[in-house]
Design an enzyme around this catalytic site. Structure first.
Site, PDB file in Angstrom:
ATOM      1  N   THR A  38       0.869  -1.171   0.000  1.00 36.49           N
ATOM      2  CA  THR A  38       0.000   0.000   0.000  1.00 36.49           C
ATOM      3  C   THR A  38       0.907   1.222   0.000  1.00 36.49           C
ATOM      4  O   THR A  38       2.131   1.095  -0.048  1.00 36.49           O
ATOM      5  CB  THR A  38      -0.855   0.058   1.285  1.00 36.49           C
ATOM      6  OG1 THR A  38       0.037   0.228   2.404  1.00 36.49           O
ATOM      7  CG2 THR A  38      -1.701  -1.185   1.479  1.00 36.49           C
ATOM      8  N   SER A  85      -2.256   1.641   9.880  1.00 39.02           N
ATOM      9  CA  SER A  85      -1.756   2.060  11.192  1.00 39.02           C
ATOM     10  C   SER A  85      -1.924   3.537  11.526  1.00 39.02           C
ATOM     11  O   SER A  85      -1.632   3.939  12.648  1.00 39.02           O
ATOM     12  CB  SER A  85      -0.268   1.715  11.291  1.00 39.02           C
ATOM     13  OG  SER A  85       0.486   2.633  10.513  1.00 39.02           O
ATOM     14  N   THR A 137      -0.816  -2.669  19.553  1.00 38.53           N
ATOM     15  CA  THR A 137      -0.496  -1.304  19.957  1.00 38.53           C
ATOM     16  C   THR A 137      -0.993  -1.009  21.371  1.00 38.53           C
ATOM     17  O   THR A 137      -1.977  -1.612  21.823  1.00 38.53           O
ATOM     18  CB  THR A 137      -1.166  -0.326  18.966  1.00 38.53           C
ATOM     19  OG1 THR A 137      -1.083   0.994  19.474  1.00 38.53           O
ATOM     20  CG2 THR A 137      -2.647  -0.634  18.775  1.00 38.53           C
ATOM     21  N   ASP A 138      -0.343  -0.036  22.016  1.00 38.76           N
ATOM     22  CA  ASP A 138      -0.836   0.406  23.330  1.00 38.76           C
ATOM     23  C   ASP A 138      -2.129   1.214  23.207  1.00 38.76           C
ATOM     24  O   ASP A 138      -2.800   1.472  24.217  1.00 38.76           O
ATOM     25  CB  ASP A 138       0.243   1.211  24.067  1.00 38.76           C
ATOM     26  CG  ASP A 138       0.699   2.472  23.338  1.00 38.76           C
ATOM     27  OD1 ASP A 138       0.185   2.762  22.239  1.00 38.76           O
ATOM     28  OD2 ASP A 138       1.587   3.167  23.871  1.00 38.76           O
ATOM     29  N   GLU A 139      -2.480   1.627  21.995  1.00 41.46           N
ATOM     30  CA  GLU A 139      -3.690   2.452  21.840  1.00 41.46           C
ATOM     31  C   GLU A 139      -4.963   1.683  22.164  1.00 41.46           C
ATOM     32  O   GLU A 139      -6.020   2.285  22.361  1.00 41.46           O
ATOM     33  CB  GLU A 139      -3.764   3.034  20.419  1.00 41.46           C
ATOM     34  CG  GLU A 139      -2.592   3.962  20.156  1.00 41.46           C
ATOM     35  CD  GLU A 139      -2.798   4.882  18.973  1.00 41.46           C
ATOM     36  OE1 GLU A 139      -3.926   4.988  18.477  1.00 41.46           O
ATOM     37  OE2 GLU A 139      -1.810   5.501  18.561  1.00 41.46           O
ATOM     38  N   TYR A 162      -8.992   3.269  14.321  1.00 40.15           N
ATOM     39  CA  TYR A 162      -7.751   2.465  14.247  1.00 40.15           C
ATOM     40  C   TYR A 162      -7.599   1.594  15.489  1.00 40.15           C
ATOM     41  O   TYR A 162      -7.429   0.374  15.395  1.00 40.15           O
ATOM     42  CB  TYR A 162      -6.532   3.390  14.095  1.00 40.15           C
ATOM     43  CG  TYR A 162      -5.242   2.706  14.481  1.00 40.15           C
ATOM     44  CD1 TYR A 162      -4.725   1.666  13.706  1.00 40.15           C
ATOM     45  CD2 TYR A 162      -4.549   3.067  15.652  1.00 40.15           C
ATOM     46  CE1 TYR A 162      -3.561   1.004  14.079  1.00 40.15           C
ATOM     47  CE2 TYR A 162      -3.385   2.408  16.023  1.00 40.15           C
ATOM     48  CZ  TYR A 162      -2.908   1.373  15.232  1.00 40.15           C
ATOM     49  OH  TYR A 162      -1.764   0.719  15.611  1.00 40.15           O
ATOM     50  N   ALA A 164      -9.711   0.771  17.732  1.00 38.69           N
ATOM     51  CA  ALA A 164     -10.815  -0.194  17.884  1.00 38.69           C
ATOM     52  C   ALA A 164     -10.589  -1.400  16.970  1.00 38.69           C
ATOM     53  O   ALA A 164     -10.854  -2.549  17.357  1.00 38.69           O
ATOM     54  CB  ALA A 164     -12.143   0.477  17.567  1.00 38.69           C
ATOM     55  N   LYS A 166      -7.658  -2.554  15.996  1.00 41.39           N
ATOM     56  CA  LYS A 166      -6.560  -3.354  16.572  1.00 41.39           C
ATOM     57  C   LYS A 166      -7.059  -4.102  17.813  1.00 41.39           C
ATOM     58  O   LYS A 166      -6.690  -5.264  18.035  1.00 41.39           O
ATOM     59  CB  LYS A 166      -5.367  -2.455  16.932  1.00 41.39           C
ATOM     60  CG  LYS A 166      -4.608  -1.895  15.747  1.00 41.39           C
ATOM     61  CD  LYS A 166      -3.974  -2.955  14.850  1.00 41.39           C
ATOM     62  CE  LYS A 166      -2.760  -3.604  15.446  1.00 41.39           C
ATOM     63  NZ  LYS A 166      -2.141  -4.589  14.483  1.00 41.39           N
ATOM     64  N   ARG A 226       3.419  10.829  24.330  1.00 38.81           N
ATOM     65  CA  ARG A 226       3.601   9.489  23.792  1.00 38.81           C
ATOM     66  C   ARG A 226       4.872   8.905  24.427  1.00 38.81           C
ATOM     67  O   ARG A 226       5.761   9.651  24.846  1.00 38.81           O
ATOM     68  CB  ARG A 226       3.749   9.524  22.254  1.00 38.81           C
ATOM     69  CG  ARG A 226       2.509  10.090  21.524  1.00 38.81           C
ATOM     70  CD  ARG A 226       1.336   9.173  21.654  1.00 38.81           C
ATOM     71  NE  ARG A 226       0.119   9.578  20.959  1.00 38.81           N
ATOM     72  CZ  ARG A 226      -0.902  10.221  21.528  1.00 38.81           C
ATOM     73  NH1 ARG A 226      -0.841  10.580  22.794  1.00 38.81           N
ATOM     74  NH2 ARG A 226      -1.994  10.491  20.847  1.00 38.81           N
ATOM     75  N   ASP A 291      -6.841  20.493  16.526  1.00 38.00           N
ATOM     76  CA  ASP A 291      -6.548  19.211  17.176  1.00 38.00           C
ATOM     77  C   ASP A 291      -7.169  18.046  16.407  1.00 38.00           C
ATOM     78  O   ASP A 291      -8.161  18.210  15.674  1.00 38.00           O
ATOM     79  CB  ASP A 291      -7.105  19.230  18.610  1.00 38.00           C
ATOM     80  CG  ASP A 291      -6.299  18.348  19.538  1.00 38.00           C
ATOM     81  OD1 ASP A 291      -5.411  17.616  19.057  1.00 38.00           O
ATOM     82  OD2 ASP A 291      -6.560  18.390  20.757  1.00 38.00           O
ATOM     83  N   PRO A 293      -9.525  14.944  16.124  1.00 38.08           N
ATOM     84  CA  PRO A 293     -10.766  14.594  16.854  1.00 38.08           C
ATOM     85  C   PRO A 293     -10.525  13.386  17.766  1.00 38.08           C
ATOM     86  O   PRO A 293      -9.904  12.409  17.346  1.00 38.08           O
ATOM     87  CB  PRO A 293     -11.759  14.225  15.742  1.00 38.08           C
ATOM     88  CG  PRO A 293     -11.173  14.724  14.474  1.00 38.08           C
ATOM     89  CD  PRO A 293      -9.687  14.831  14.664  1.00 38.08           C
TER      90      PRO A 293
END
Ligand SMILES: Cc1cn([C@H]2C[C@H](O)[C@@H](COP(=O)(O)OP(=O)(O)O[C@H]3O[C@H](CO)[C@@H](O)[C@H](O)[C@H]3O)O2)c(=O)[nH]c1=O
Length: 336
Positions: A38, A85, A137-139, A162, A164, A166, A226, A291, A293
């Site tokens: 991609t 990602s 990911t830690d997200e 993203y 959600a 993962k 981060r 910012d 969202p």
């Protein structure tokens, strides 16, 4: 004679290609890289190792292709990096994230299950040490306030399409362990940086905009935090989790380098002032913009589980890693 056939998905992307280079320092396995190429994948990332791997261009969402590859090569290990990602892209167009991150992961799990666990040789002989390592990911844990750390026991609370997607993939991986006994391990990392990172991310964006004399966009007030992890440190953590991680477990990988975004931009500008001097400081280009969202405020990782269980430790701190990273981009300006 090579030991294992290892399938690395997303191996032409940023972290995947660093991992391919990392494991080929010890070339005991036969490496197959599957990548859709991609916008975020680049064969140039694999230039130094192209004669040591088998590259396959293809999509993890293509169930027929995945089945064919597994039956042809009988992979014993899967290291699964392939994912959409970029958080901002998931906000403007979530559909690809649902497809690749959820459906693609499911296809790989299902093919691994069929190959390793059905039939008379289930998890025996060449599949006795089969492993599915899922890179996440830690997200998935959502956002922290000023204090606290994400541990492996923190509840999942993803906030972007993203994260959600993962989180969903992590749960499907988990279900294949609990339901079918598929030998899986999951790692959840913090923000990576280093050579080969796609230019869309914060650090390459700051370097690119600074060099081209354009405004350096910092979202909101720049105070979001981060936890920065040099990509090679991430690769060594993944390797340990693949070799010795306990099945069905998750391991957080973070660099203990919490920094806010404005600090990141200022450090890069200071280093560029030194490495590529001009009349005025690059800092003058820093510009606060609208910012993101639903912007998560802070991510920070407690990595004590992987440190204690697997003997891993990050070697690089942010200030040393960022200098190496800027040098790499200055030598590879076409990557900006
Ligand atoms: C691109 C860009 C980003 N930012 C901010 C948003 C974030 O607070 C921070 C880092 O942004 P990004 O580089 O997009 O990374 P972030 O959203 O934290 O997510 C990264 O780190 C995650 C791990 O925490 C990975 O799972 C994601 O795949 C990866 O993209 O910088 C800016 O202020 N300006 C920018 O131009």
């Amino acid at each position: 004679m090579k030991n294992n056939k290892v399938l690395i998905t997303g191996g032409a992307g940023f972290i995947g290609s660093n991992y391919v280079e990392y494991i080929l320092q010890n070339p005991e396995d036969e490496i197959f890289v599957l990548d859709k190429l991609t916008y975020a994948g680049n064969l140039k990332n694999l230039e130094t190792v192209s004669d040591k791997i088998t590259f396959i261009k293809g999509d993890i969402c293509d169930e027929g292709l995945i089945d064919k590859l597994f039956s042809e090569h009988q992979f014993q290990k899967v290291v699964h990096f392939a994912a959409e990602s970029h958080v901002d892209n998931s906000i403007s167009g979530p559909s690809e994230f649902i497809q690749t991150n959820i459906v693609g992961t499911f296809n790989l799990l299902q093919a691994s299950y069929k190959t390793w666990m059905t039939g008379p040789n289930a998890l025996k002989d060449e599949f006795g040490n089969a492993r599915f390592l899922h890179i996440s990911t830690d997200e998935v844990y959502g956002t922290l306030g000023e204090t606290g750390l994400f541990t492996e026991k923190t509840s999942y609370a993803p906030n972007s399409p993203y994260s959600a997607s993962k989180a969903s993939s992590d749960f499907i991986v988990r279900s294949y362990f609990h339901t079918y006994g598929l030998p899986v391990v999951t790692t959840n990392c913090s923000n990576n940086y280093g050579p080969y990172q796609h230019k869309e991310k914060l650090i390459p964006t700051v370097i690119r905009k600074a060099i081209s004399g354009e405004p350096i966009p910092i979202y909101g007030d720049g105070k979001n935090v981060r936890d920065w992890l040099y990509v090679t440190d991430h690769c060594s953590g993944i390797y340990r989790a693949l070799q010795n991680g306990r099945l069905g477990e998750t391991y957080n990988i973070g660099g203990k380098n919490e920094r806010n975004n404005i600090y990141i931009a200022e450090v890069i500008c200071d280093l560029l002032d030194e490495m590529l001097p001009k009349n005025t400081s690059y800092k003058e280009l820093i510009t606060y913009v609208k910012d993101r969202p639903g912007h998560d405020f802070r991510y920070a990782i407690d990595a004590s589980k992987i440190e204690k269980e697997l003997g891993w430790k990050a070697a690089e701190n942010f200030e040393s890693g960022i200098r190496k990273t800027i040098s790499w981009y200055l030598e590879n300006r076409d990557r900006l």
